[in-house]
Design an enzyme around this catalytic site. Sequence first.
Site, PDB file in Angstrom:
ATOM      1  N   SER A 236     -20.812  -9.187  29.865  1.00 25.89           N
ATOM      2  CA  SER A 236     -19.494  -9.628  29.446  1.00 25.89           C
ATOM      3  C   SER A 236     -19.610 -10.656  28.317  1.00 25.89           C
ATOM      4  CB  SER A 236     -18.736 -10.155  30.664  1.00 25.89           C
ATOM      5  OG  SER A 236     -17.354 -10.112  30.449  1.00 25.89           O
ATOM      6  N   ASP A 454     -13.433  -0.276  32.004  1.00 29.14           N
ATOM      7  CA  ASP A 454     -13.597  -1.726  32.071  1.00 29.14           C
ATOM      8  C   ASP A 454     -12.310  -2.441  31.660  1.00 29.14           C
ATOM      9  OD1 ASP A 454     -14.422  -4.486  31.595  1.00 29.14           O
ATOM     10  OD2 ASP A 454     -16.469  -3.727  31.597  1.00 29.14           O
ATOM     11  N   HIS A 484     -15.527  -3.807  36.016  1.00 29.26           N
ATOM     12  CA  HIS A 484     -16.096  -4.616  34.943  1.00 29.26           C
ATOM     13  C   HIS A 484     -17.616  -4.522  34.972  1.00 29.26           C
ATOM     14  CE1 HIS A 484     -16.261  -7.551  31.875  1.00 29.26           C
ATOM     15  NE2 HIS A 484     -16.555  -8.589  32.622  1.00 29.26           N
TER      16      HIS A 484
END
Length: 515
Positions: A236, A454, A484
């Site tokens: 991320s 996502d 995610h």
Amino acid sequence: MLRSVRWAAAVAAGLLVAGCGGGSSGGGGDEGKTRSEQPSPSSHTSAALPSSLTSQKLDWGRCKATSDSAAPGGEWRCATLEVPLDWAKPDGKTIGLALIRAQASGGSGKRIGSLLFNFGGPGGSGISMMPYYATTVPTLRERYDLVSWDPRGVGASEGIRCRSDKDMRSAESIDATPDTAAEESAYFQDAAAFGQGCETAAGELIAHVSTTDTARDMDLMRQVLGDTKMHYFGISYGTELGGVYAHLFPKKVGRLILDAVVDPAADSVGHAKNQAQGFQRALDDYLKSTGQDPKQGSQKIVDLLEKLDTEPLATSSGRKLTQTLAVTGIVLPLYSQDSWPTLTSALQAAEDGDGSELLSLADQYNERDTSGHYGTSAHSQRVISCLDDKQRPTLAQTKRLLPEFEKISPVFGDFLGWDTAGWCHDWPVAGEYDTPEVSAPGSAPVLLVGNTGDPATPYEGARRMADELGKGVGVELTWKGEGHGAYGRGSDCVDSAVDGYLLDGTVPKDGKVCS
């Protein structure tokens, strides 16, 4: 995420949450300076590092509990790395970074080196997350020392707390999508107060917690750990950090995995639009899984949120479920498909007049425990991102953007649109860049993993990161999944490709798709 709606770009958002706060209607402090008047991230280099930094010996010992997490047991050890407060003055004042490590389990003959992890945020604690996440990577543990850290301004590394728990609780009443002049005034006053609190708490550190600063910390970490190359797993926001590292130190790149890739070509408004698209896409997929038409299901949620804007719901705790808290509660289960049944239950309860379940989900995201104590990720996220992000939309500019945000996402657009004005409002330090520089000519291949479902970092970001890294560097791997991130979520195809690169150096074909 108490009053604004910048959602975490972090793995396992329910565990590693980086919350939300205020933003910008014009700015303050040094904001009016031009780019040339600000220190250039790429100029913070050049003086040779003193041997007191490069030759330091890490004193690995038992990890201690922090205010927000218990001490890990077993083979985990912690140490403190000294780094320059200001990378433009490497022989000046230093600060300590908290590191955590479990050594490779397969013996020295099989050991490749250290594998650094950053789990996102920005503002997520690697000290807290690493022992938890290690259970998903036992194969990697055989040949790598698993290492993570709390970046500067986070947790045990000079962590910043911008306001008290009492003030955090009070901020729950602030409307993140103001409808009146009075609500707009309260929104921006609270945002400015948050920034002032951060400046008071951080002092001179507030100007030295950028992603560029942390990338430089990583390279010193590499040297002190004894690695000739940087092996890194960024998730991320950690992908943005990895891209910046590759740009600054392309010849030091070893095996880099970037999973749930942040779009490096998006500025702060573009990032908010990406998240609006990503969360709406994930919500649509969730609604389809329950047999609902996405458009009708979204409208039903919009109707609920509009009702909550004027009539917050009662909960079993005695607190009220506000519109903003409800949106936060809806967001959290979208990070993992396994949590979709929880969302179904919470929405049904809210429709029946009980906001307790959505409030509980919001509290998990906001790191609020049952005693009303909050973690610090929300504070660190904002301090880091507002130092990174140069863009400061005004109130007028944001109002012009709102129709576009609402078109992208009827459920989340309004909140993320307002956030562009609220996030760094009247921030005491100017941002460093509009978008991060990640071009890395001469770097070893960087494996980019995108997940089509996502919500927080839409999969299109992987392709854009590949383009920005440059030809022959970025290698894209796509998983047609939900939630995610992709690695460790049940795809043998993804896991074998990632493990193959990290363990054997085998680079998958660019554009490979795992279904």
